[in-house]
Write a protein that holds these residues in place. Structure first.
Motif, short mmCIF file in Angstrom:
data_model
loop_
_atom_site.label_atom_id
_atom_site.label_comp_id
_atom_site.label_asym_id
_atom_site.label_seq_id
_atom_site.Cartn_x
_atom_site.Cartn_y
_atom_site.Cartn_z
N PHE A 98 0.84 -1.20 0.00
CA PHE A 98 0.00 0.00 0.00
C PHE A 98 0.87 1.26 0.00
N ALA A 99 1.87 1.30 0.85
CA ALA A 99 2.75 2.47 0.92
C ALA A 99 3.50 2.67 -0.39
N ALA A 100 3.95 1.56 -1.00
CA ALA A 100 4.67 1.67 -2.27
C ALA A 100 3.75 2.17 -3.37
N TRP A 128 -7.30 -2.23 1.35
CA TRP A 128 -7.86 -2.14 2.71
C TRP A 128 -9.11 -3.00 2.83
N ARG A 129 -9.17 -3.78 3.94
CA ARG A 129 -10.30 -4.66 4.21
C ARG A 129 -11.00 -4.29 5.52
N GLY A 130 -10.56 -3.23 6.13
CA GLY A 130 -11.09 -2.81 7.43
C GLY A 130 -10.06 -1.93 8.11
N GLU A 131 -10.05 -1.93 9.44
CA GLU A 131 -9.11 -1.11 10.19
C GLU A 131 -7.75 -1.79 10.20
N ALA A 132 -6.68 -0.97 10.10
CA ALA A 132 -5.33 -1.54 10.14
C ALA A 132 -5.02 -2.13 11.51
N TYR A 133 -4.34 -3.25 11.53
CA TYR A 133 -3.96 -3.94 12.76
C TYR A 133 -5.18 -4.11 13.67
N ASP A 138 -4.20 -1.53 20.57
CA ASP A 138 -3.72 -0.19 20.22
C ASP A 138 -2.29 -0.30 19.69
N THR A 139 -1.97 0.50 18.68
CA THR A 139 -0.61 0.51 18.13
C THR A 139 -0.40 1.78 17.35
N TYR A 140 0.81 2.33 17.47
CA TYR A 140 1.14 3.54 16.71
C TYR A 140 1.06 3.27 15.21
N ALA A 141 1.42 2.04 14.80
CA ALA A 141 1.42 1.71 13.37
C ALA A 141 0.06 1.93 12.75
N GLU A 147 -3.38 7.70 8.63
CA GLU A 147 -3.05 8.99 8.04
C GLU A 147 -2.67 8.83 6.57
N LEU A 148 -1.86 7.82 6.29
CA LEU A 148 -1.45 7.60 4.89
C LEU A 148 -2.65 7.23 4.03
N ARG A 149 -3.62 6.53 4.62
CA ARG A 149 -4.84 6.20 3.88
C ARG A 149 -5.62 7.46 3.52
N ALA A 150 -5.70 8.38 4.47
CA ALA A 150 -6.40 9.64 4.20
C ALA A 150 -5.70 10.43 3.12
N VAL A 151 -4.36 10.46 3.18
CA VAL A 151 -3.58 11.15 2.15
C VAL A 151 -3.81 10.50 0.79
N ALA A 152 -3.82 9.15 0.76
CA ALA A 152 -4.02 8.45 -0.51
C ALA A 152 -5.37 8.78 -1.11
N GLU A 153 -6.40 8.88 -0.25
CA GLU A 153 -7.73 9.23 -0.75
C GLU A 153 -7.73 10.63 -1.35
N GLU A 154 -7.04 11.56 -0.70
CA GLU A 154 -6.96 12.92 -1.24
C GLU A 154 -6.18 12.94 -2.56
N GLU A 155 -5.10 12.20 -2.60
CA GLU A 155 -4.31 12.17 -3.83
C GLU A 155 -5.07 11.51 -4.97
N ARG A 156 -5.89 10.52 -4.62
CA ARG A 156 -6.73 9.90 -5.65
C ARG A 156 -7.68 10.91 -6.26
#
Length: 948
Positions: A98-100, A128-133, A138-141, A147-156
């Motif tokens: 996804f990040a790549a 994406w199939r749901g929430e990450a992890y 709880d996890t920082y990842a 956040e990257l998902r939101a950015v990807a949606e904006e870039e799309r």
């Protein structure tokens, strides 16, 4: 291969299958290890991730139990001990992919390739199939990925806006700002979309809304980007409109190869026609050719590959030429009568909209000319088409060499690499896009490795470099673009065509001309209309794509094999009649398909493969196709021991002929094996085979020089043919008798019988038998017999009756001594033989019998040597032997008498150096086709006839 999936409930894919992780607690353990991205995680941290604040009494033991079970599922090398904890090693994760994808999408958007960027962002978000992890409390990842998902949606959405789809993007952006009203990037995009869609008042209203929301809820002003946008909006900055694509006023950076003919034709067409369309398959270089032609003209360049909907075509053209109104009327008004060239690139997916626009603009703007590139025509009145075909091999090699040199400084192909370079250019069909990508891969792979990549799979040649003109990121994307534009039925037909080797005729698709025409029109199938019947084929890259995506490859192979069987069943019986030349040509064209289908049947239907290979006996023989036919026959005989007897016998007889042609002394073994089978199964087809086999046997012994042994089988063949009512066999049987008689010393009789056989064959329109009779007659004319004693009849004077009837005076006269009568010598007649062999040569050539064309030339070399033209005979002989050897033929072994004579007549010094002799089969065949008296054989015909 292990793939971790964390963009939803945790999964681990092992070699393509989702593994059973054993419940929620071990799944949390795996999730925590995946979140560490390959770094070790201490046992304490793992226990907290798995059990939270309520771990068991001995969490270490419990963890070890989970690890043991997971190792059995994932493999010991995947989950390893590391210090005080554990580490999970996977090959990839959906989060990394996804990040790549997001990173690559942003690069494409920065390179002004919004269409490809949009597809890449859509691919990223589809992971994406749901929430990450989702399995961890709880996890920082999770936060970073969200956040990257939101950015990807904006870039799309930014990419969609950049393709020209302002109305569609505006609708999605309204929903996006409602979902997250404090993300200013979404407001920037919404305001821009509204403005580009002609909704300036709504754009200003949206700007006021975001100002109010930020002030009321957060007590802040908009950020710098929104403030700058506000100023540009109030000033009605034209730069807010969709920017035009780069015009090709500057030539591309890479060198352009070939296409001199197409450039000249394009210049001629555009000088007289106002609408010209370059049509051809994806990757063939249509865009580059158009730019090379138009570079000095300063055209308006419209890149339509990024326009997803037909309704947006006028907006894209308007943006390219700097017109604010996104309508055809606004464009026509702006252009008026001024001259200009509009270059519409990649029209195939919006062809109807482009056609309507072009027609209206050309009607309303008298100074305008349009040059389009497409995989199908626009079908507009007055349109002129220029097909853009793949590069010829020489130009393809030049392009490959240039591009490889760019990534391997100082590289020049070594002699060993030159042949591989040629095969690589041919394997890629001369498609410039494929050649460019292959050359880029040559930085890390050898040419041989690149060539190997192309076998039986779609070539993974990597992405198009930045700045390239190609509208697609990869070769596969270019092919997929064409295939995806087809209707369902047309796509289904295309995906079934990959088994055909070397092309196919209309009959291969059950004469479905409409469907095939649609595939040709869309440039996924190539039609060669210079031959009759028209030949169709798929480019190799399209074949590879279809092979990978065919939903029923076994069914497609079976369909192909069934067509070949029908073809052979139809043409095999015609190989001996007046249509034999036509059938030979048909089968020669389909030789690659014959090989493929018989090999398929060897695996699936061995008895059928045996029948097909056996029915082709005369095709193998007449084409000199020893290397093709013999292995298939032997493989089929081994694979189908229980096949019908007649089919097995026919295969043995066919193998006998081919083994004889290859110089194999064990050829008779095949013949007598066939006879043994026929002796037990005398059906009518078997009787026909036995009659044919008898004259095969006769010819075999004649060609081996055992002529007395050849007489009886020839007479047996004649008798059997008459007895079973198959008189069409008689000319060939008579021919074999003539050859046997001539070799047995009855030269004159043999010549007469051979001439009669040729006449009978001609009367029955058996062109091949007439030609073979001529070849054997020429050999008989080269055969001399010495004078020999003739048995004297009994003396009449010695008979008692004669003595009683004689008058007394005569009876008393002593008888004179009797002279022993002799049979006159029969001389060789090489001049006449040259005339006859040349006629046979022309007949064999008309029958497409390459093997016997070479046999005629071999015999002709002997005739020339007998006339004293030793040097010419030696040169011809060297070329003939080389051409025969390439086909697995042993001409000397097949005609040992002439071979021995040539060895006596031509000294070794007369033979040219084979390294300097480049004559090949096409040059030799020109001898047969020539009508003038200046060919290798016919040049001497008149003179030698006179000398004899």
């Amino acid at each position: 291969m292990l793939i971790g999936r964390v963009l939803g409930p945790t999964e681990v894919e092992v070699d393509g299958a989702v593994a059973d992780l054993g419940g929620p607690l071990p799944r949390r353990l795996v999730t925590a290890l995946l979140a560490a991205e390959g770094r070790p995680v201490a046992e304490d941290a793992l226990a907290e991730a798995v059990w939270g604040t309520g771990p068991p009494a001995n969490p270490g033991n419990s963890l070890q139990a989970y690890v043991s079970r997971l190792r059995r599922t994932l493999g010991r090398s995947a989950l390893i001990r590391a210090g005080e904890g554990y580490r999970l090693v996977v090959d990839d994760t959906d989060a990394a992919r996804f990040a790549a994808d997001v990173r690559r999408g942003r690069e494409l958007l920065g390179d002004e390739r919004p269409g490809e960027a949009l597809r890449r962002f859509e691919t990223a978000l589809a992971r994406w199939r749901g929430e990450a992890y989702a399995d961890l409390p709880d996890t920082y990842a999770r936060t970073a990925l969200a956040e990257l998902r939101a950015v990807a949606e904006e870039e799309r959405l930014a990419a969609r806006l950049a393709t020209g789809d302002a109305p569609g993007a505006a609708g999605e952006l309204e929903a996006a700002v409602r979902a997250e009203p404090y993300r200013e990037r979404r407001w920037e995009l919404l305001i821009t979309a509204l403005y580009r869609g002609g909704r300036q008042a709504e754009a200003l209203a949206a700007l006021r809304r975001v100002r109010s929301r930020l002030a009321d809820d957060l007590g802040i002003d908009p950020g710098p980007a929104l403030q700058e946008l506000e100023g540009r909006l109030l000033a009605q900055d034209p730069g807010l409109l969709l920017p035009s694509r780069p015009a090709p006023a500057v030539r591309p950076l890479s060198h352009f190869f070939g296409r001199a003919g197409e450039l000249a034709a394009l210049a001629e067409l555009t000088a007289h026609a106002r609408l010209v369309t370059l049509v051809g398959p994806g990757g063939a270089g249509k865009t580059r050719l158009a730019i090379e032609h138009a570079a000095s003209l300063g055209p308006w360049f419209v890149r339509l590959a990024d326009v997803r909907e037909a309704a947006l075509v006028p907006a894209a053209v308007a943006a390219a030429i700097g017109v604010r109104g996104a309508t055809t009327t606004a464009i026509a008004t702006a252009l008026g009568e001024r001259p200009g060239l509009l270059l519409l690139d990649n029209c195939e997916h919006v062809v109807a909209a482009v056609a309507d626009l072009a027609l209206e603009l050309l009607t309303r703007c008298p100074g305008l000319r349009v040059l389009a590139t497409s995989r199908e025509s626009l079908a507009v009145d007055g349109e002129r088409l220029l097909p853009v075909t793949p590069l010829p091999t020489a130009d393809a090699i030049a392009l490959l060499t240039d591009r490889i040199s760019a990534v391997r400084p100082g590289w020049r192909p070594a002699p060993a690499e030159s042949a591989t370079l040629t095969r690589l250019a041919e394997a890629l069909d001369g498609i410039p896009l494929a050649l460019e990508l292959a050359a880029a891969r040559a930085r890390v792979l050898s040419l041989a490795e690149l060539l190997d990549m192309l076998h039986d799979r779609f070539p993974a040649l990597g992405p198009v470099p930045r700045g390239a003109l190609a509208p697609h990121e990869t070769l596969e994307a270019a092919v997929a673009w064409s295939v995806d534009l087809l209707g369902a039925s047309d796509r289904a037909m295309l995906l079934r065509l990959w088994p055909y080797e070397g092309g196919f005729p209309l009959s291969a698709v059950e004469d479905d001309l409409d469907a095939l025409s649609a595939l040709v029109a869309r440039s996924v199938v190539v039609a060669d209309t210079t031959v009759t019947p028209t030949r169709y084929r798929l480019l190799e890259i399209v074949r590879a794509y279809c092979r990978q995506r065919d939903p029923d490859p076994a069914g497609s192979r079976e369909q192909h094999a069934a067509w070949v069987r029908i073809l052979v069943e139809h043409h095999a019986p015609l190989l001996r009649g007046d249509r034999s030349a036509h059938s030979i040509r048909v089968l020669n064209r389909e030789l690659p398909n014959l090989r493929t289908a018989i090999r398929h049947d060897l695996e699936q239907h061995p008895a059928t493969a045996l029948r097909t290979a056996g029915l082709l006996e005369w095709f193998w023989f007449r084409g000199g196709l020893v290397a093709d036919g013999l292995p298939l026959l032997h493989a089929a005989l081994a694979a189908a021991p229980d096949a019908p007897p007649t089919d097995r016998a026919r295969a043995h007889l066919s193998a006998c002929m081919l083994r004889y042609m290859s110089g194999d002394p064990l050829a008779p073994d095949e013949l007598y094996a066939g006879f043994e089978i026929l002796g037990d199964h005398p059906d009518h087809d078997g009787e026909i085979l036995a009659a044919q086999g008898a004259y095969y046997e006769s010819l075999y012994w004649s060609f081996r020089g055992d002529f007395p042994r050849a007489v009886a089988p020839a007479r047996r063949s004649m008798a059997m043919s008459t007895a079973i009512g198959e008189e069409w066999i008689l000319p060939a049987a008579t021919m074999s008798l003539g050859a046997a008689l001539a070799g047995s010393g009855e030269v004159d009789e043999g010549r007469r019988v051979l001439a009669r056989a040729g006449a009978e064959a001609t009367a029955l329109r058996q062109g091949w038998t007439a030609a073979m009779s001529g070849l054997l007659l020429a050999r008989a004319l080269l055969t001399a017999s010495p004078a020999r004693p003739q048995e004297a009849p009994p003396s009449e004077a010695a008979t008692p009756a004669r003595q009683q009837e004689a008058p007394p005076s005569e009876a008393a006269t002593p008888a004179r001594p009797q002279e022993t009568p002799t049979e006159a010598a029969t001389p060789a007649r090489p001049g006449e033989a040259l005339t006859v062999v040349r006629e046979a040569l022309a007949l064999f050539d008309s029958e497409d019998d390459v093997g016997n064309v070479l046999a005629c030339l071999h015999t002709g070399a002997y005739a020339m040597a007998l006339t004293g033209r030793v040097d010419e005979a030696a040169r011809l002989l060297v070329s003939v032997r080389r051409a025969a050897a390439r086909r697995g033929l042993d001409l000397d072994g097949a005609d040992p008498i002439r071979a021995a004579g040539l060895a006596e007549l031509i000294p070794p010094a007369a033979f040219p150096d084979t390294a300097d002799d480049e004559a090949d089969l096409p040059a030799l065949l020109s001898v047969a086709r020539a009508n003038a008296d200046n060919t290798s054989i016919s040049a001497h015909r008149g003179a030698e006839t006179g000398n004899n």
